[in-house]
Enzyme design. Structure first.
Site, short mmCIF file in Angstrom:
data_model
loop_
_atom_site.label_atom_id
_atom_site.label_comp_id
_atom_site.label_asym_id
_atom_site.label_seq_id
_atom_site.Cartn_x
_atom_site.Cartn_y
_atom_site.Cartn_z
N PRO A 182 -4.22 -19.65 -35.30
CA PRO A 182 -3.74 -18.68 -36.27
C PRO A 182 -2.49 -19.14 -37.00
O PRO A 182 -1.56 -19.63 -36.39
CB PRO A 182 -3.41 -17.46 -35.43
CG PRO A 182 -3.42 -17.92 -34.01
CD PRO A 182 -3.65 -19.37 -33.98
N GLU A 183 -2.51 -18.98 -38.28
CA GLU A 183 -1.29 -19.10 -39.08
C GLU A 183 -0.89 -17.68 -39.44
O GLU A 183 -1.47 -16.72 -38.94
CB GLU A 183 -1.56 -19.98 -40.31
CG GLU A 183 -2.05 -21.37 -39.89
CD GLU A 183 -2.29 -22.31 -41.06
OE1 GLU A 183 -1.53 -22.23 -42.04
OE2 GLU A 183 -3.23 -23.11 -41.00
N HIS A 190 -11.18 -17.34 -19.99
CA HIS A 190 -9.96 -17.53 -20.79
C HIS A 190 -9.29 -16.23 -21.20
O HIS A 190 -8.38 -16.23 -22.03
CB HIS A 190 -10.20 -18.39 -22.04
CG HIS A 190 -10.86 -19.70 -21.72
ND1 HIS A 190 -10.33 -20.60 -20.83
CD2 HIS A 190 -12.02 -20.23 -22.15
CE1 HIS A 190 -11.14 -21.65 -20.73
NE2 HIS A 190 -12.18 -21.44 -21.51
N ARG A 239 -6.94 -22.59 -24.93
CA ARG A 239 -6.05 -23.74 -24.76
C ARG A 239 -4.73 -23.40 -24.12
O ARG A 239 -3.97 -24.29 -23.75
CB ARG A 239 -5.84 -24.42 -26.12
CG ARG A 239 -7.12 -25.06 -26.61
CD ARG A 239 -6.93 -25.68 -27.98
NE ARG A 239 -6.15 -26.91 -27.92
CZ ARG A 239 -5.85 -27.63 -28.99
NH1 ARG A 239 -6.26 -27.24 -30.18
NH2 ARG A 239 -5.17 -28.73 -28.87
#
Length: 271
Positions: free
Chosen positions: A2-3, A91, A110
Site C-alpha cells: 500500500p501507498e 497470515h 510478509r
DNA sequence: ACATTGACCTGGGAGC
DNA sequence: TGCTCCCAGGTCAATG
C-alpha cells in the site's frame, strides 16, 4: 503493497464500520512483525474506537481512553472488517473483536507491517514525528520541493520517495507522477527548475487524488475493505508497462532501477 | 549532512 | 512435478 491511496482507501472503508464500537477482545499471532507487539494489549478491552485517522501510510485508531492503536500495512498488509466468527486465514496477525459482532482483521504475509498501542498524543509517536508534509496538503507545493532539493544530488525519484521530504509517495506513484510531470526519474534533484517542481508537485497531487478516487491500485492482491480490488491500475501510464508503447507518444516504456527499486519511464516524454 | 546498500519476510512466477 | 532464482506496493540501521 500500500501507498497513500491504498491506506486512505482502507481508512475510508474501515472507519464507518468500526467507529463508536467497543473493543471486546484482542488477539495477535505473536509472530515477529517489523516492531514488537505491544505489551498489556489486553488493557484496551472495554475502550471504544473514537476515530480512524491516517498520517502518511499509518492508520491510527483513536480509543476512548486517550490511547491509540497505530497500524502500518508494510508491503503486504490488508485490513478487513468481518464477523466475530470468520474463517481464520493464514497470515492473520491481529484481530480486534468489537461490539455489533464485528472484527477488524489484519492479514500480512510478509510481516513488514506492525501494530503498536500507546497512550498520549499520537503525533508524538516515533514513526510520525519526523515525517514530511502530506502531499495533498497545502504545505506541499513546488516551492517547498524546490527548497528541499537544494544541494540534493540524488535522483529525483529517490527524493520524492523519502518520507522526510514528502510522505505517501511509494514506488508506483513516484514513477507515475514523474511521467505526468515529464521529468526523468534519474535527474539529479538540484538540477530541476522551480517551474518544473511546480509541475511535479501538481502531478503528485493529481496522481494520488485520482488513485484514491479509483479505490487504489491492485497489482496482485490489494483489496479495499469490502473485498473489491482498486481500479487505478487501469490508469497506470508507465508502472508495469515495460516495452509497451507510451500512451502519449508511442515510444517504448523503459524499465530501470533507482536504488534497488524498479522504475518505469518514457524516454521521449521524460527529460 | 548526504546517499546508497542490505536486511527484514513470504509467496508467486519464470526458467530449467 | 520440482527445483532455484528473482521479484514484489516499505522502512530503517549501517556504511561510505
Amino acid at each position: 503493497m500500500p501507498e497513500l491511496p491504498e491506506v486512505e482507501t482502507t481508512r475510508r472503508g474501515v472507519a464507518p464500520l468500526v467507529t463508536g464500537l467497543s473493543i471486546e477482545q484482542v488477539w495477535h499471532s505473536g509472530l515477529n512483525m517489523r516492531t514488537p507487539w505491544p505489551e498489556n494489549i489486553g488493557q484496551m478491552i472495554g475502550t471504544s474506537v473514537v476515530e480512524v485517522k491516517r498520517r502518511a501510510k499509518l492508520l491510527m485508531l483513536a480509543l476512548s481512553d486517550e490511547s491509540h492503536v497505530m497500524i502500518h500495512l508494510g508491503m503486504s498488509g490488508v485490513i478487513r472488517v468481518l464477523d466475530h466468527v470468520h474463517p481464520h486465514q493464514k497470515h492473520d496477525h491481529f484481530k480486534l473483536y468489537l461490539s455489533q459482532n464485528r472484527a477488524l482483521v489484519l492479514n500480512d504475509p510478509r510481516r513488514f507491517g506492525f501494530v503498536e498501542w500507546e497512550r498520549g498524543d499520537w503525533r508524538c509517536n516515533r514513526h510520525i514525528q519526523h515525517l514530511g508534509p502530506e502531499p495533498l496538503s497545502s504545505a506541499f507545493d513546488g516551492l517547498y520541493l524546490h527548497q528541499k532539493a537544494e544541494n540534493k544530488r540524488q535522483a529525483i525519484k529517490s527524493m520524492i520517495m523519502d518520507n522526510q521530504v514528502v510522505v505517501g509517495v511509494g514506488n508506483i506513484y513516484a514513477s507515475e507522477s514523474l511521467f505526468l510531470a515529464g521529468i526523468h526519474p534519474h535527474r539529479a534533484a538540484h538540477r530541476i527548475s522551480a517551474q518544473r517542481f511546480e509541475k511535479l508537485a501538481e502531478a503528485i497531487k493529481t496522481v494520488l487524488s485520482q488513485a484514491i478516487a479509483a479505490g487504489g491500485t491492485t497489482l496482485k492482491d490489494f483489496k479495499q475493505s469490502d473485498g473489491k480490488p482498486g481500479y487505478f491500475q487501469q490508469q497506470l501510464m508507465v508502472y508495469g508497462r515495460a516495452s509497451e508503447p507510451c500512451h502519449r507518444c508511442q515510444a517504448k516504456i523503459k524499465k530501470t532501477k533507482t536504488g534497488q527499486r524498479a522504475t518505469f519511464y518514457c524516454p521521449q516524454c521524460q527529460r
